[in-house]
Design a protein around this motif. Structure first.
Motif, short mmCIF file in Angstrom:
data_model
loop_
_atom_site.label_atom_id
_atom_site.label_comp_id
_atom_site.label_asym_id
_atom_site.label_seq_id
_atom_site.Cartn_x
_atom_site.Cartn_y
_atom_site.Cartn_z
N ARG A 487 0.81 -1.22 0.00
CA ARG A 487 0.00 0.00 0.00
C ARG A 487 0.85 1.27 0.00
O ARG A 487 0.32 2.37 -0.15
CB ARG A 487 -0.91 0.02 1.23
N PRO A 510 -5.42 -3.50 -3.44
CA PRO A 510 -4.63 -3.40 -2.21
C PRO A 510 -3.48 -2.41 -2.27
O PRO A 510 -2.62 -2.43 -1.41
CB PRO A 510 -4.08 -4.82 -2.08
N PHE A 511 -3.44 -1.54 -3.29
CA PHE A 511 -2.30 -0.64 -3.38
C PHE A 511 -2.76 0.78 -3.57
O PHE A 511 -3.86 1.05 -4.04
CB PHE A 511 -1.36 -1.04 -4.53
N GLY A 512 -1.87 1.71 -3.20
CA GLY A 512 -2.18 3.13 -3.31
C GLY A 512 -1.80 3.69 -4.67
O GLY A 512 -1.67 2.96 -5.65
N GLN A 535 -7.81 5.68 -7.52
CA GLN A 535 -6.64 5.44 -6.69
C GLN A 535 -5.42 4.99 -7.52
O GLN A 535 -4.33 4.81 -6.98
CB GLN A 535 -6.95 4.38 -5.63
#
Length: 652
Positions: A487, A510-512, A535
């Motif tokens: 993340r 699940p990542f930014g 995102q």
């Protein structure tokens, strides 16, 4: 450019006589040259008057050769060892250059990288041309006139010969001046056997290229030639000639499908630095190969190879080892762990059954290409210079988190790609070529390790890569939570490609905002219901979403300014696509008839798209008008709740 440079350029062009290759050669020499004295030296060179060849182009080529940097000259001349029109493979050339000491080592630089620079510079200077095959395979050729130029300047040190009939053996001789010899044709072995020993003493290179010649020429041979060949009885096979007469040989290359045995006399080649063997019938290497103490590079391409000699670990100076044995090689000898100077190791056999302890002794290694069955991964810990791609399969068999920590992926700053498979029952095979593929097997045969969310979370946390990683694939991850490194944009600050496959418990991306991400694939993530593209970074270029059976909504397409490929398929519950976070007005049957039913509000579109595919999304009844790019684009809509539609860049 100053006028006097232009004037000199025109005069040099005139001296080239309108010959394209001459102009190309001189232009390659001068294109980065800003010193007026160099231009004038070339213009006034006495080499324009050269009379050594009937070819008018020769003076210009000779001038280009004269100005070739000193470190490139022997590399170029070596290329003429091969016959005209021969396709030269890049790494084969570079390995020979290294063996002969033509490549100057530099601090903190790998010698193969420097060799690639030499190769590319010869191409830039037009001494090497593309061979016209697949450019990714990197083959090149010498133009016939360039080949003549190399032979002219090599002073008879390079020689090639094709032997296809007995008369050739008698008539074509090798002089004592020859240092580098290529022998091709169906009778090449007989020719090598008949060369007088006194003419062999100075040979540094022998390339025996008999390819696939076998079984067709036994009747032509005179028994007095003392050939060690019986082509009519394949069980006897073919063996090599005696090698003791090659006293100072440094490079030995044998490409010979019917080779079945290497004589023990190979141990007499005390100066041998590079050995390459290619055969489909060779099953083992002799023990005497372990006596080649100066060997730096060993390349073996033998599909029938079953064993490596136990004393291979005695090759203390070996830096490059490649064993391509198909699927016949099942075990690696323990002595391999003694090769502490190894830089590159390739064992191309599908999952070797046994990998010895002691692989931790490779602290200098930069490249490993192999498929190994292993029980632990902690032995990777000191391979800090490991490059390329690393793949783990069956991670569900790891129940020792300390061993996973010892692998120390965080310190592998040169690793480019990481693939993490929990069970490898994924229906999709990995499309990222793996260099080191490790398939975990259990300590006992009781089956897979059944862990909790916390166990799998902790394991993935232990496998955190270095921030320089560019490609990441996670498949079969059986947990709802992911570690913080996935993340954190700073911990994945170089990532360009991400793939999530069969991660059925993850409920959202699940990542930014990974600022470098360009390529994203989401497959079989069945718990994801909404994908918020806001995102993701605006420069994302490729997005593929498939088999997400509970996905209902994808928002934020308007955020993706550079998206050129969008593929959505078999997401049966998908109902809506939106430009922004809030759903915009959509039209029905946009793809049925583009002349009506398109609202005149919100005409914004994803103008960067060049490929759009939406297939087998039965719940998607409404398609937004902005989804149709205004410019050229390939569009395929099929099997959805709206009418099918197809559009081509070409307009049909």
């Amino acid at each position: 450019m100053p006028k006097h440079f232009v004037d000199m350029g025109r005069e040099i062009t005139r001296k080239c006589g309108g010959l394209p290759l001459a102009v190309k050669s001189i232009a390659s020499l001068l294109r980065h040259e800003t010193d007026e004295e160099v231009w004038r030296e070339i213009l006034e060179s006495g080499l324009w008057e050269i009379k050594e060849s009937k070819e008018e182009i020769f003076p210009a080529l000779q001038i280009s050769y004269a100005h070739l940097p000193a470190h490139l000259k022997p590399c170029f001349l070596f290329c003429s060892t091969y016959p005209k029109d021969y396709e030269l493979e890049k790494m084969d050339l570079i390995r020979s250059w290294i063996a002969h000491g033509y490549i100057e080592s530099r601090r903190n630089r790998e010698i193969t990288e420097i060799g690639v620079e030499y190769y590319n510079e010869l191409k830039e200077r037009s001494f090497l041309d593309d061979a016209g095959v697949d450019p990714e395979e990197d083959y090149s050729k010498l133009h016939d006139i360039i080949h003549d130029l190399a032979r002219l300047n090599s002073e008879n040190e390079h020689y090639s010969v094709e032997i296809n009939q007995p008369l050739d053996i008698q008539e074509k001789t090798v002089s004592r001046e020859v240092y580098h010899l290529y022998v091709g044709g169906s009778m090449g072995l007989g020719y090598v056997n008949r060369i007088p020993q006194e003419n062999m003493k100075g040979l540094r290179t022998i390339i025996i290229d008999m390819g696939k010649y076998l079984g067709t020429w036994e009747k032509y041979f005179d028994p007095n030639l003392e050939l060690m060949v019986d082509c009519q009885d394949s069980s006897k096979g073919v063996t090599l000639c005696d090698l003791t007469k090659f006293e100072v040989l440094r490079v030995l290359i044998m490409e010979w499908d019917s080779l079945t045995k290497i004589p023990h006399s190979i141990s007499e080649l005390k100066h041998l630095t590079y050995l390459s063997i290619s055969s489909t019938h060779l099953k083992m290497l002799p023990l005497s190969i372990g006596l080649l103490y100066n060997l730096v590079d060993l390349q073996v391409d033998c599909n029938s190879l079953e064993y490596l000699p136990d004393n291979i670990g005695d090759l203390a100076n070996l830096q490059f080892l490649c064993i391509d044995s198909g699927d016949n090689l099942k075990e690696i000898p323990k002595s391999l762990c003694s090769l502490t100077n190894l830089l590159e190791l390739t064992i191309d056999s599908q999952f070797v059954d046994y990998v010895p302890h002691g692989l931790v002794n490779f602290p200098s290694i930069t490249k490993v290409q192999a498929c190994w069955k292993v029980r632990t991964i902690g032995w990777l810990k000191d391979m800090k210079d490991l490059k390329g791609m690393l793949c783990f399969q069956n991670l569900n068999y790891i129940n020792n988190l300390e061993d996973a920590k010892r692998a120390n992926l965080r310190n592998k700053c040169k690793l480019e790609s990481l693939q993490l498979f929990w069970d490898y029952k994924d229906v999709f095979a990995s499309t990222m070529d793996s260099q080191l593929k490790l398939k975990l097997v259990p300590e006992a045969c009781e089956g897979g390790i059944v862990g909790t969310d916390d166990v799998h979370f902790s394991l993935l946390e232990c496998l955190q890569p270095h921030p320089n990683l560019m490609k990441l694939l996670v498949s079969g991850y059986p947990s709802t939570i992911v570690p913080g490194w996935m993340r954190d944009p700073l911990l994945l600050q170089s990532i360009e490609e991400l793939r999530l496959r069969s991660c059925g418990y993850i409920q959202s991306l699940p990542f930014g905002n990974l600022h470098t991400l360009q390529y994203l694939v989401i497959h079989q993530c069945s718990s994801i219901r909404t994908i918020q593209l806001e995102q993701l970074p605006s420069q994302l270029e490729y997005l593929q979403i498939w088999l997400c059976e509970h996905l209902e909504l994808i928002t934020g397409f308007g955020h993706l300014d550079m998206l050129n490929t969008l593929s959505i398929g078999r997401c049966n519950t998908l109902k809506s696509l939106t430009m922004d976070g809030l759903q915009l007005v959509e039209s029905t049957e946009v793809f049925g008839d583009l002349s009506h039913e398109i609202p005149q509000i919100n005409r914004q579109s994803i103008s960067s798209l060049t490929w759009l595919s939406i297939t087998s999304c039965g719940s998607l009844h409404l398609l937004p008008d902005w989804l149709i790019p205004s410019g050229p684009c390939d569009v395929l809509v099929r099997g959805c709740g709206c009418p099918d539609y197809r559009k081509s860049k070409k307009g049909f």
